[in-house]
Design a protein around this motif. Sequence first.
Motif, PDB file in Angstrom:
ATOM      1  N   PHE A   1       0.809  -1.223   0.000  1.00  0.00           N
ATOM      2  CA  PHE A   1       0.000   0.000   0.000  1.00  0.00           C
ATOM      3  C   PHE A   1       0.839   1.268   0.000  1.00  0.00           C
ATOM      4  N   GLY A   2       2.117   1.157   0.402  1.00  0.00           N
ATOM      5  CA  GLY A   2       2.956   2.357   0.486  1.00  0.00           C
ATOM      6  C   GLY A   2       2.935   2.923   1.887  1.00  0.00           C
ATOM      7  N   ALA A   3       4.085   3.402   2.344  1.00  0.00           N
ATOM      8  CA  ALA A   3       4.214   3.880   3.723  1.00  0.00           C
ATOM      9  C   ALA A   3       3.288   5.050   4.014  1.00  0.00           C
ATOM     10  N   ASP A   4       3.143   5.960   3.058  1.00  0.00           N
ATOM     11  CA  ASP A   4       2.324   7.152   3.300  1.00  0.00           C
ATOM     12  C   ASP A   4       0.859   6.923   2.973  1.00  0.00           C
ATOM     13  N   SER A   5       0.580   6.075   1.977  1.00  0.00           N
ATOM     14  CA  SER A   5      -0.795   5.918   1.520  1.00  0.00           C
ATOM     15  C   SER A   5      -1.670   5.221   2.545  1.00  0.00           C
ATOM     16  N   LEU A   6      -1.073   4.420   3.459  1.00  0.00           N
ATOM     17  CA  LEU A   6      -1.878   3.762   4.477  1.00  0.00           C
ATOM     18  C   LEU A   6      -2.652   4.785   5.295  1.00  0.00           C
ATOM     19  N   ASN A   7      -1.990   5.883   5.630  1.00  0.00           N
ATOM     20  CA  ASN A   7      -2.649   6.920   6.410  1.00  0.00           C
ATOM     21  C   ASN A   7      -3.809   7.526   5.630  1.00  0.00           C
ATOM     22  N   ALA A   8      -3.591   7.766   4.333  1.00  0.00           N
ATOM     23  CA  ALA A   8      -4.649   8.334   3.499  1.00  0.00           C
ATOM     24  C   ALA A   8      -5.826   7.374   3.406  1.00  0.00           C
ATOM     25  N   LEU A   9      -5.512   6.062   3.261  1.00  0.00           N
ATOM     26  CA  LEU A   9      -6.575   5.073   3.166  1.00  0.00           C
ATOM     27  C   LEU A   9      -7.420   5.060   4.433  1.00  0.00           C
ATOM     28  N   SER A  10      -6.780   5.269   5.578  1.00  0.00           N
ATOM     29  CA  SER A  10      -7.494   5.174   6.842  1.00  0.00           C
ATOM     30  C   SER A  10      -8.559   6.245   6.997  1.00  0.00           C
ATOM     31  N   THR A  11      -8.473   7.329   6.248  1.00  0.00           N
ATOM     32  CA  THR A  11      -9.479   8.384   6.325  1.00  0.00           C
ATOM     33  C   THR A  11     -10.387   8.404   5.111  1.00  0.00           C
ATOM     34  N   ASN A  12     -10.210   7.428   4.227  1.00  0.00           N
ATOM     35  CA  ASN A  12     -11.074   7.319   3.060  1.00  0.00           C
ATOM     36  C   ASN A  12     -12.395   6.659   3.452  1.00  0.00           C
ATOM     37  N   VAL A  13     -13.511   7.153   2.914  1.00  0.00           N
ATOM     38  CA  VAL A  13     -14.829   6.645   3.291  1.00  0.00           C
ATOM     39  C   VAL A  13     -14.931   5.148   3.049  1.00  0.00           C
ATOM     40  N   TRP A  14     -14.557   4.717   1.829  1.00  0.00           N
ATOM     41  CA  TRP A  14     -14.738   3.309   1.479  1.00  0.00           C
ATOM     42  C   TRP A  14     -13.857   2.400   2.312  1.00  0.00           C
TER      43      TRP A  14
ATOM     44  N   ALA B   1     -15.119  -1.397  15.908  1.00  0.00           N
ATOM     45  CA  ALA B   1     -15.616  -1.348  14.527  1.00  0.00           C
ATOM     46  C   ALA B   1     -16.448  -0.099  14.276  1.00  0.00           C
ATOM     47  N   PHE B   2     -17.236   0.300  15.274  1.00  0.00           N
ATOM     48  CA  PHE B   2     -18.122   1.454  15.072  1.00  0.00           C
ATOM     49  C   PHE B   2     -17.359   2.772  15.028  1.00  0.00           C
ATOM     50  N   LYS B   3     -16.111   2.779  15.503  1.00  0.00           N
ATOM     51  CA  LYS B   3     -15.286   3.974  15.339  1.00  0.00           C
ATOM     52  C   LYS B   3     -15.013   4.208  13.856  1.00  0.00           C
ATOM     53  N   PHE B   4     -14.748   3.138  13.100  1.00  0.00           N
ATOM     54  CA  PHE B   4     -14.482   3.287  11.670  1.00  0.00           C
ATOM     55  C   PHE B   4     -15.752   3.661  10.911  1.00  0.00           C
ATOM     56  N   LEU B   5     -16.893   3.113  11.334  1.00  0.00           N
ATOM     57  CA  LEU B   5     -18.153   3.512  10.708  1.00  0.00           C
ATOM     58  C   LEU B   5     -18.437   4.979  10.989  1.00  0.00           C
ATOM     59  N   SER B   6     -18.102   5.427  12.205  1.00  0.00           N
ATOM     60  CA  SER B   6     -18.273   6.841  12.562  1.00  0.00           C
ATOM     61  C   SER B   6     -17.378   7.732  11.711  1.00  0.00           C
ATOM     62  N   ASN B   7     -16.128   7.288  11.445  1.00  0.00           N
ATOM     63  CA  ASN B   7     -15.222   8.071  10.592  1.00  0.00           C
ATOM     64  C   ASN B   7     -15.833   8.303   9.222  1.00  0.00           C
TER      65      ASN B   7
ATOM     66  N   ASN C   1     -12.792   3.001   5.340  1.00  0.00           N
ATOM     67  CA  ASN C   1     -13.364   2.954   6.682  1.00  0.00           C
ATOM     68  C   ASN C   1     -14.533   1.996   6.744  1.00  0.00           C
ATOM     69  N   LEU C   2     -15.345   1.981   5.691  1.00  0.00           N
ATOM     70  CA  LEU C   2     -16.461   1.036   5.641  1.00  0.00           C
ATOM     71  C   LEU C   2     -15.958  -0.402   5.548  1.00  0.00           C
ATOM     72  N   ILE C   3     -14.880  -0.610   4.761  1.00  0.00           N
ATOM     73  CA  ILE C   3     -14.286  -1.949   4.657  1.00  0.00           C
ATOM     74  C   ILE C   3     -13.708  -2.378   6.003  1.00  0.00           C
ATOM     75  N   PHE C   4     -13.001  -1.448   6.683  1.00  0.00           N
ATOM     76  CA  PHE C   4     -12.450  -1.760   7.997  1.00  0.00           C
ATOM     77  C   PHE C   4     -13.573  -2.109   8.981  1.00  0.00           C
ATOM     78  N   PHE C   5     -14.673  -1.371   8.913  1.00  0.00           N
ATOM     79  CA  PHE C   5     -15.826  -1.658   9.773  1.00  0.00           C
ATOM     80  C   PHE C   5     -16.327  -3.082   9.533  1.00  0.00           C
ATOM     81  N   GLY C   6     -16.492  -3.439   8.249  1.00  0.00           N
ATOM     82  CA  GLY C   6     -16.954  -4.787   7.920  1.00  0.00           C
ATOM     83  C   GLY C   6     -15.992  -5.864   8.402  1.00  0.00           C
ATOM     84  N   LEU C   7     -14.683  -5.608   8.235  1.00  0.00           N
ATOM     85  CA  LEU C   7     -13.674  -6.583   8.665  1.00  0.00           C
ATOM     86  C   LEU C   7     -13.724  -6.806  10.179  1.00  0.00           C
ATOM     87  N   LEU C   8     -13.822  -5.721  10.939  1.00  0.00           N
ATOM     88  CA  LEU C   8     -13.813  -5.849  12.393  1.00  0.00           C
ATOM     89  C   LEU C   8     -15.080  -6.528  12.891  1.00  0.00           C
ATOM     90  N   VAL C   9     -16.217  -6.256  12.246  1.00  0.00           N
ATOM     91  CA  VAL C   9     -17.449  -6.967  12.612  1.00  0.00           C
ATOM     92  C   VAL C   9     -17.292  -8.456  12.312  1.00  0.00           C
TER      93      VAL C   9
END
Length: 667
Positions: A267-280, A408-414, A282-290
């Motif tokens: 993903f790249g050292a810097d892009s991980l941070n960008a991905l973490s604030t991306n809507v999609w 998980a709901f923290k990522f859905l909130s983001n 965050n929704l994927i992370f929410f689904g994974l944690l659930v």
Amino acid sequence: MKKLTYILLLLTFFAQGQIQKPVVWSSKVEKISDTEFNLIMNATIEKDWHVYSQFTPEDGSLPIVLTFKNSKGNFKLIGKAKESPYKKHFNEDFGVDEYYFENKATLTQRVQILNPKVGKIKVNIDFQACKTQCINDNVELSFDIPEIKSVEATVVPPVVDSVKKDDSAKDSLIVEDDSQLKKAASASVTSPVKEEKKGLWSIFILSFLGGFAALLTPCVFPMIPMTVSFFTKQSKTKAEGKRNAILYGISIILIYVLLGSLVTGIFGADSLNALSTNVWFNLIFFGLLVFFAASFLGAFEIVLPNSWANKVDQQADRGGFVGILFMALALAIVSFSCTGPIVGTLLVEASSKGGIAPIVGMVGFSSALALPFMLFAMFPGWMNSLPKSGGWLNTVKVSLGFLELALAFKFLSNADLVLQSHWLEREVFLAIWIVIFGVWAVYLFGKLTLPHDSPLSHISVGRLFLAILVSVFTVYLIPGLWGAPLKIISGFPPPMSYSESPYGVGGSSTGASEELPEHAHYGPHKIIAFHDYEQGLAYAKKVNKPVLLDFTGHACVNCRKMEEHVWSKSEVLPILKDKVVLISLYVDDKRELPKNEQYVSKETGKEIKTIGNKWSDYQITRYKNNAQPYYIILDSDGTDLTDQIGYTPNAEEYKKWLEVGISKFKK
């Protein structure tokens, strides 16, 4: 002495009445190839001031916004502008982490030229600078682009930002001054290295605790005596046994560090941070944690193919370091149903830090996982002190499931905050957490059983203490529904401003809106406020009260501090509610003015297109000041009754200033 006092007062008044320009910008062009250039924007920031990064999260202070002019057909932006290192600080008033620069900042935007005769590229930079007051400023920079012979496209690696950009625009005034630039250029730069190290240490500690939690699961804990037995029986001497145990632990660490390196590399050292604030994402992370939480709670087991384990197990018989390495890999595969969700969660959390955080996270996790295997293999006698396997292991696993579900709901909130959809506002988020932690407490008390639980005749003392702790935390969350700040979990739920009611469930007064004057709104602490100058002035004349004119901003930190810590005081609040008419003019209101009300400022020469532009221009034109908060008391005709003041954290001092204005109005 009196003369000195008069001089100081005069200087204070003079300083408050000036247009402040704490940031000076300069520009230069750096050629990368025949068609690519770096546009470099340097900001020199006065001492004690700071400017917010373009990547500071939403619901915080206003970030830098870059608006490039006339790009269509002339040039295209390659990625987003990169920034020099910034500092990070948690803002308790807004409930978010903020990123900001001190002393100086550099933004670099790569462009590809499409029109060889473009000549110049212009960019408008909107930003917020803060000290004890905040200023919303903007400046236009120009870049001279040399004429090029061809514009054949070349492939350029994308420049990825570190956090999602807020695309709102700001307003204010700034003038470039070479003398100021040279003077400020000598200022020292505050290094963000300590802040970065602090973030990595927090990831390491969190991951280490995650590794320890994984150790106490049914998939891993029973393997400790089996592994120790293997090393003690297969090793010819004690020294060889200890050496093999150390190699085994190192192999576990290498395997998980390799996983962290792959995640960073893909993903790249810097892009991980960008991905973490991306809507999609965050929704994927929410689904994974659930998904992970459901597995821990007993809905199903996450396992890797048995063929993998069999093949790896065969290789473990080879002996030597290679055999030990495959033994460690066999542990990772066999225990995946318990460690996989924890590893996945840690990698998701580490992605919010970017850089090498996933690698650091895996070092922490694998160290905690490997250490007991190493120590017990080196000192087999310690095995007698280990508790026996049993139902308590599944209790640990289920407890991790509840924690994963809450996280998980923290990522859905983001995602909801970025979209501003208001589906998961503060009250709903807290209600979900109250239910999750409440059910966890019921489970720990033994009143709820899940698929893999053993029959329970009694609960242990340790489980009872944990049940009490979770129950206390659940009760602690409940007042948050009524507007309690909940500082322990500050940063996890949405901010207070992102709620169904700014006063919490039951905090709004039914029927109160019927008593509001026309055009009025409820401001902080239910103070009746107007957001339009003329409308507020007309009401003040009607009720024969003085006006408290408040130049403020939605993203003004010190404005919120004044409202929360000074306006709320018992000696100040009654004055604001009963003795003055509050007119709050938001200089960062981005709603567009009707076309017939838009104009060009005579003072600054700028186009006034938004409501915020209008009030900012009014403040600059009338008071020669562009900082917020900024307060003046007027009579009902709009005449100033007091000197202007800014951020005044002393409630008694602010009260006296209010009383002076009110007494002048009565006279």
